[in-house]
Motif scaffolding. Sequence first.
Motif, PDB file in Angstrom:
ATOM      1  N   MET A   1      72.384  52.803 -13.819  1.00 25.43           N
ATOM      2  CA  MET A   1      71.325  51.848 -13.522  1.00 25.43           C
ATOM      3  C   MET A   1      71.755  51.017 -12.326  1.00 25.43           C
ATOM      4  O   MET A   1      72.884  50.570 -12.232  1.00 25.43           O
ATOM      5  N   ASP A   2      70.812  50.793 -11.428  1.00 24.16           N
ATOM      6  CA  ASP A   2      71.042  49.931 -10.274  1.00 24.16           C
ATOM      7  C   ASP A   2      70.513  48.533 -10.575  1.00 24.16           C
ATOM      8  O   ASP A   2      69.532  48.381 -11.291  1.00 24.16           O
ATOM      9  N   TYR A   3      71.169  47.547 -10.006  1.00 26.98           N
ATOM     10  CA  TYR A   3      70.726  46.163 -10.159  1.00 26.98           C
ATOM     11  C   TYR A   3      70.363  45.600  -8.792  1.00 26.98           C
ATOM     12  O   TYR A   3      71.019  45.894  -7.796  1.00 26.98           O
ATOM     13  N   VAL A   4      69.311  44.800  -8.777  1.00 31.66           N
ATOM     14  CA  VAL A   4      68.851  44.173  -7.544  1.00 31.66           C
ATOM     15  C   VAL A   4      68.807  42.665  -7.746  1.00 31.66           C
ATOM     16  O   VAL A   4      68.325  42.180  -8.772  1.00 31.66           O
ATOM     17  N   GLY A   5      69.339  41.923  -6.771  1.00 32.13           N
ATOM     18  CA  GLY A   5      69.323  40.465  -6.839  1.00 32.13           C
ATOM     19  C   GLY A   5      67.922  39.929  -6.614  1.00 32.13           C
ATOM     20  O   GLY A   5      67.214  40.392  -5.708  1.00 32.13           O
ATOM     21  N   VAL A   6      67.520  38.976  -7.472  1.00 33.32           N
ATOM     22  CA  VAL A   6      66.149  38.467  -7.381  1.00 33.32           C
ATOM     23  C   VAL A   6      66.046  36.948  -7.273  1.00 33.32           C
ATOM     24  O   VAL A   6      65.023  36.438  -6.825  1.00 33.32           O
ATOM     25  N   ALA A   7      67.057  36.222  -7.693  1.00 29.18           N
ATOM     26  CA  ALA A   7      66.973  34.757  -7.682  1.00 29.18           C
ATOM     27  C   ALA A   7      68.350  34.168  -7.963  1.00 29.18           C
ATOM     28  O   ALA A   7      69.266  34.873  -8.389  1.00 29.18           O
ATOM     29  N   GLN A   8      68.445  32.875  -7.743  1.00 27.44           N
ATOM     30  CA  GLN A   8      69.639  32.131  -8.123  1.00 27.44           C
ATOM     31  C   GLN A   8      69.418  31.537  -9.512  1.00 27.44           C
ATOM     32  O   GLN A   8      68.291  31.146  -9.847  1.00 27.44           O
ATOM     33  N   LEU A   9      70.461  31.447 -10.290  1.00 25.83           N
ATOM     34  CA  LEU A   9      70.365  30.838 -11.612  1.00 25.83           C
ATOM     35  C   LEU A   9      69.806  29.419 -11.504  1.00 25.83           C
ATOM     36  O   LEU A   9      69.009  28.995 -12.338  1.00 25.83           O
ATOM     37  N   SER A  10      70.159  28.716 -10.454  1.00 25.12           N
ATOM     38  CA  SER A  10      69.680  27.342 -10.260  1.00 25.12           C
ATOM     39  C   SER A  10      68.175  27.277  -9.978  1.00 25.12           C
ATOM     40  O   SER A  10      67.581  26.200 -10.039  1.00 25.12           O
ATOM     41  N   ASP A  11      67.527  28.422  -9.676  1.00 24.47           N
ATOM     42  CA  ASP A  11      66.085  28.452  -9.432  1.00 24.47           C
ATOM     43  C   ASP A  11      65.268  28.333 -10.720  1.00 24.47           C
ATOM     44  O   ASP A  11      64.089  28.013 -10.671  1.00 24.47           O
ATOM     45  N   LEU A  12      65.873  28.617 -11.870  1.00 26.49           N
ATOM     46  CA  LEU A  12      65.119  28.687 -13.120  1.00 26.49           C
ATOM     47  C   LEU A  12      64.929  27.312 -13.756  1.00 26.49           C
ATOM     48  O   LEU A  12      65.898  26.610 -14.028  1.00 26.49           O
ATOM     49  N   PRO A  13      63.662  26.939 -14.012  1.00 25.04           N
ATOM     50  CA  PRO A  13      63.400  25.701 -14.750  1.00 25.04           C
ATOM     51  C   PRO A  13      63.698  25.929 -16.240  1.00 25.04           C
ATOM     52  O   PRO A  13      63.808  27.068 -16.682  1.00 25.04           O
ATOM     53  N   VAL A  14      63.802  24.866 -17.004  1.00 19.68           N
ATOM     54  CA  VAL A  14      64.117  25.022 -18.423  1.00 19.68           C
ATOM     55  C   VAL A  14      62.885  25.163 -19.306  1.00 19.68           C
ATOM     56  O   VAL A  14      62.993  25.611 -20.441  1.00 19.68           O
ATOM     57  N   ASP A  15      61.702  24.791 -18.799  1.00 22.08           N
ATOM     58  CA  ASP A  15      60.521  24.798 -19.656  1.00 22.08           C
ATOM     59  C   ASP A  15      59.425  25.752 -19.191  1.00 22.08           C
ATOM     60  O   ASP A  15      58.347  25.796 -19.771  1.00 22.08           O
ATOM     61  N   ARG A  16      59.705  26.537 -18.183  1.00 26.32           N
ATOM     62  CA  ARG A  16      58.741  27.491 -17.634  1.00 26.32           C
ATOM     63  C   ARG A  16      59.503  28.693 -17.103  1.00 26.32           C
ATOM     64  O   ARG A  16      60.717  28.675 -17.011  1.00 26.32           O
ATOM     65  N   GLY A  17      58.745  29.678 -16.677  1.00 24.50           N
ATOM     66  CA  GLY A  17      59.345  30.852 -16.078  1.00 24.50           C
ATOM     67  C   GLY A  17      59.470  30.710 -14.571  1.00 24.50           C
ATOM     68  O   GLY A  17      59.027  29.727 -13.972  1.00 24.50           O
TER      69      GLY A  17
END
Length: 102
Positions: A1-17
Amino acid sequence: MDYVGVAQLSDLPVDRGHVVTVGDAPIALFLVDGQVYAIDDRCPHAGASLGAGELCDGEVVCTRHGAMFDVRSGEVVGPPAEDDVATWPVRVVDGRIEIGIG
């Protein structure tokens, strides 16, 4: 399986996607108890973005009709949706979120 980078962990809010696109597939990322989960972004009931929905206790509520999904498994847990959403493998490497494809 290949993995592709999509975002930084710091981009994710805690109450939404956080919605990203891999190829032409919109994917909603969610942070639950320190773990990142990825599901198809479109609600199977009426096509609304699940990433825009409110997240509570690992479940996201669709903004259009209130269907609920467990972001850890993709399982539908509340009507009116009847079908689960697909999940995607996720890993975090040095703060970068990667989605498994292929």
